[in-house]
Write a protein that holds these residues in place. Structure first.
Motif, PDB file in Angstrom:
ATOM      1  N   ILE A   3      -1.845  -4.612  38.381  1.00  0.00           N
ATOM      2  CA  ILE A   3      -1.134  -3.523  37.706  1.00  0.00           C
ATOM      3  C   ILE A   3      -0.814  -3.924  36.272  1.00  0.00           C
ATOM      4  O   ILE A   3      -1.069  -3.171  35.325  1.00  0.00           O
ATOM      5  CB  ILE A   3       0.159  -3.161  38.467  1.00  0.00           C
ATOM      6  CG1 ILE A   3      -0.177  -2.603  39.845  1.00  0.00           C
ATOM      7  CG2 ILE A   3       0.999  -2.188  37.676  1.00  0.00           C
ATOM      8  CD1 ILE A   3       1.007  -2.475  40.762  1.00  0.00           C
ATOM      9  N   ALA A   4      -0.290  -5.131  36.101  1.00  0.00           N
ATOM     10  CA  ALA A   4       0.063  -5.608  34.758  1.00  0.00           C
ATOM     11  C   ALA A   4      -1.179  -5.759  33.886  1.00  0.00           C
ATOM     12  O   ALA A   4      -1.172  -5.371  32.707  1.00  0.00           O
ATOM     13  CB  ALA A   4       0.801  -6.942  34.855  1.00  0.00           C
ATOM     14  N   ILE A   5      -2.246  -6.290  34.447  1.00  0.00           N
ATOM     15  CA  ILE A   5      -3.491  -6.469  33.682  1.00  0.00           C
ATOM     16  C   ILE A   5      -4.042  -5.110  33.263  1.00  0.00           C
ATOM     17  O   ILE A   5      -4.465  -4.924  32.122  1.00  0.00           O
ATOM     18  CB  ILE A   5      -4.534  -7.246  34.510  1.00  0.00           C
ATOM     19  CG1 ILE A   5      -4.049  -8.664  34.787  1.00  0.00           C
ATOM     20  CG2 ILE A   5      -5.892  -7.273  33.819  1.00  0.00           C
ATOM     21  CD1 ILE A   5      -3.853  -9.523  33.570  1.00  0.00           C
ATOM     22  N   GLY A   6      -4.043  -4.145  34.165  1.00  0.00           N
ATOM     23  CA  GLY A   6      -4.536  -2.805  33.834  1.00  0.00           C
ATOM     24  C   GLY A   6      -3.719  -2.157  32.730  1.00  0.00           C
ATOM     25  O   GLY A   6      -4.273  -1.565  31.801  1.00  0.00           O
ATOM     26  N   LEU A   7      -2.406  -2.284  32.813  1.00  0.00           N
ATOM     27  CA  LEU A   7      -1.553  -1.697  31.780  1.00  0.00           C
ATOM     28  C   LEU A   7      -1.716  -2.404  30.437  1.00  0.00           C
ATOM     29  O   LEU A   7      -1.753  -1.754  29.384  1.00  0.00           O
ATOM     30  CB  LEU A   7      -0.097  -1.719  32.225  1.00  0.00           C
ATOM     31  CG  LEU A   7       0.243  -0.810  33.404  1.00  0.00           C
ATOM     32  CD1 LEU A   7       1.692  -1.002  33.827  1.00  0.00           C
ATOM     33  CD2 LEU A   7      -0.025   0.639  33.069  1.00  0.00           C
ATOM     34  N   LEU A   8      -1.819  -3.730  30.446  1.00  0.00           N
ATOM     35  CA  LEU A   8      -2.037  -4.464  29.202  1.00  0.00           C
ATOM     36  C   LEU A   8      -3.393  -4.121  28.583  1.00  0.00           C
ATOM     37  O   LEU A   8      -3.514  -3.973  27.366  1.00  0.00           O
ATOM     38  CB  LEU A   8      -1.928  -5.970  29.440  1.00  0.00           C
ATOM     39  CG  LEU A   8      -0.526  -6.500  29.683  1.00  0.00           C
ATOM     40  CD1 LEU A   8      -0.574  -7.961  30.112  1.00  0.00           C
ATOM     41  CD2 LEU A   8       0.320  -6.335  28.437  1.00  0.00           C
ATOM     42  N   GLY A   9      -4.408  -3.983  29.429  1.00  0.00           N
ATOM     43  CA  GLY A   9      -5.719  -3.590  28.932  1.00  0.00           C
ATOM     44  C   GLY A   9      -5.691  -2.201  28.313  1.00  0.00           C
ATOM     45  O   GLY A   9      -6.307  -1.953  27.280  1.00  0.00           O
ATOM     46  N   ARG A  10      -4.948  -1.316  28.949  1.00  0.00           N
ATOM     47  CA  ARG A  10      -4.828   0.053  28.425  1.00  0.00           C
ATOM     48  C   ARG A  10      -4.049   0.080  27.111  1.00  0.00           C
ATOM     49  O   ARG A  10      -4.363   0.856  26.211  1.00  0.00           O
ATOM     50  CB  ARG A  10      -4.150   0.931  29.467  1.00  0.00           C
ATOM     51  CG  ARG A  10      -4.161   2.383  29.121  1.00  0.00           C
ATOM     52  CD  ARG A  10      -3.645   3.201  30.264  1.00  0.00           C
ATOM     53  NE  ARG A  10      -3.654   4.596  29.891  1.00  0.00           N
ATOM     54  CZ  ARG A  10      -3.735   5.579  30.742  1.00  0.00           C
ATOM     55  NH1 ARG A  10      -3.824   5.342  32.019  1.00  0.00           N
ATOM     56  NH2 ARG A  10      -3.733   6.827  30.326  1.00  0.00           N
ATOM     57  N   LEU A  11      -3.034  -0.757  26.991  1.00  0.00           N
ATOM     58  CA  LEU A  11      -2.229  -0.804  25.771  1.00  0.00           C
ATOM     59  C   LEU A  11      -3.007  -1.349  24.578  1.00  0.00           C
ATOM     60  O   LEU A  11      -2.655  -1.065  23.437  1.00  0.00           O
ATOM     61  CB  LEU A  11      -0.985  -1.662  25.994  1.00  0.00           C
ATOM     62  CG  LEU A  11       0.116  -1.023  26.834  1.00  0.00           C
ATOM     63  CD1 LEU A  11       1.220  -2.026  27.102  1.00  0.00           C
ATOM     64  CD2 LEU A  11       0.670   0.210  26.152  1.00  0.00           C
ATOM     65  N   THR A  12      -4.049  -2.125  24.828  1.00  0.00           N
ATOM     66  CA  THR A  12      -4.840  -2.673  23.719  1.00  0.00           C
ATOM     67  C   THR A  12      -5.755  -1.626  23.099  1.00  0.00           C
ATOM     68  O   THR A  12      -6.254  -1.839  21.991  1.00  0.00           O
ATOM     69  CB  THR A  12      -5.696  -3.867  24.173  1.00  0.00           C
ATOM     70  OG1 THR A  12      -6.602  -3.437  25.182  1.00  0.00           O
ATOM     71  CG2 THR A  12      -4.830  -5.000  24.688  1.00  0.00           C
ATOM     72  N   LEU A  13      -5.961  -0.529  23.798  1.00  0.00           N
ATOM     73  CA  LEU A  13      -6.849   0.520  23.289  1.00  0.00           C
ATOM     74  C   LEU A  13      -6.079   1.493  22.402  1.00  0.00           C
ATOM     75  O   LEU A  13      -4.969   1.904  22.746  1.00  0.00           O
ATOM     76  CB  LEU A  13      -7.480   1.298  24.452  1.00  0.00           C
ATOM     77  CG  LEU A  13      -8.375   0.491  25.377  1.00  0.00           C
ATOM     78  CD1 LEU A  13      -8.773   1.338  26.578  1.00  0.00           C
ATOM     79  CD2 LEU A  13      -9.606   0.008  24.637  1.00  0.00           C
ATOM     80  N   PRO A  14      -6.672   1.888  21.282  1.00  0.00           N
ATOM     81  CA  PRO A  14      -5.987   2.856  20.422  1.00  0.00           C
ATOM     82  C   PRO A  14      -6.112   4.278  20.983  1.00  0.00           C
ATOM     83  O   PRO A  14      -7.064   4.602  21.689  1.00  0.00           O
ATOM     84  CB  PRO A  14      -6.739   2.735  19.094  1.00  0.00           C
ATOM     85  CG  PRO A  14      -8.106   2.289  19.486  1.00  0.00           C
ATOM     86  CD  PRO A  14      -7.919   1.425  20.702  1.00  0.00           C
ATOM     87  N   GLY A  15      -5.153   5.096  20.685  1.00  0.00           N
ATOM     88  CA  GLY A  15      -5.218   6.511  21.065  1.00  0.00           C
ATOM     89  C   GLY A  15      -4.884   6.745  22.520  1.00  0.00           C
ATOM     90  O   GLY A  15      -4.412   5.885  23.239  1.00  0.00           O
ATOM     91  N   ARG A  16      -5.166   7.978  22.931  1.00  0.00           N
ATOM     92  CA  ARG A  16      -4.857   8.412  24.293  1.00  0.00           C
ATOM     93  C   ARG A  16      -6.101   8.290  25.167  1.00  0.00           C
ATOM     94  O   ARG A  16      -7.196   8.651  24.757  1.00  0.00           O
ATOM     95  CB  ARG A  16      -4.385   9.862  24.249  1.00  0.00           C
ATOM     96  CG  ARG A  16      -4.073  10.463  25.573  1.00  0.00           C
ATOM     97  CD  ARG A  16      -3.524  11.872  25.397  1.00  0.00           C
ATOM     98  NE  ARG A  16      -3.612  12.643  26.612  1.00  0.00           N
ATOM     99  CZ  ARG A  16      -2.684  12.632  27.558  1.00  0.00           C
ATOM    100  NH1 ARG A  16      -1.630  11.887  27.411  1.00  0.00           N
ATOM    101  NH2 ARG A  16      -2.825  13.366  28.636  1.00  0.00           N
ATOM    102  N   GLN A  17      -5.896   7.809  26.391  1.00  0.00           N
ATOM    103  CA  GLN A  17      -6.986   7.725  27.355  1.00  0.00           C
ATOM    104  C   GLN A  17      -6.778   8.784  28.430  1.00  0.00           C
ATOM    105  O   GLN A  17      -5.651   9.061  28.815  1.00  0.00           O
ATOM    106  CB  GLN A  17      -7.035   6.336  28.016  1.00  0.00           C
ATOM    107  CG  GLN A  17      -7.412   5.217  27.096  1.00  0.00           C
ATOM    108  CD  GLN A  17      -6.230   4.707  26.296  1.00  0.00           C
ATOM    109  OE1 GLN A  17      -5.132   4.647  26.806  1.00  0.00           O
ATOM    110  NE2 GLN A  17      -6.454   4.377  25.045  1.00  0.00           N
TER     111      GLN A  17
END
Length: 77
Positions: A3-17
């Motif tokens: 869960i933490a890895i997924g959220l950190l990976g998502r936070l590194t991406l710019p903009g909305r996913q």
């Protein structure tokens, strides 16, 4: 951990996913497992203290996974 890895990976991406929370968690779990395997291949999985290189592999894989999934699901209304 996934869960933490997924959220950190998502936070590194710019903009909305356009990827849901459950999908982010699944990508994070897969990235955590694959990142640990890759770190093991490079013999950096077990170090003294925090395994920063392993964590970097995991977060990078999660970012690529979320970005890829966003690209696949981005055009779906």
């Amino acid at each position: 951990m996934g869960i933490a890895i997924g959220l950190l990976g998502r936070l590194t991406l710019p903009g909305r996913q356009h990827v849901g929370v459950l999908s982010t968690i699944v990508v994070g779990i897969a990235a955590a497992l694959l990142g640990t395997a890759i770190a093991g291949v490079f013999d950096v999985a077990d170090t003294q203290g925090v395994d920063w290189i392993e964590l970097a592999f995991q977060i990078a894989l999660a970012a690529f996974g979320v970005a890829g999934l966003d690209r696949l699901l981005g055009d779906v209304p």
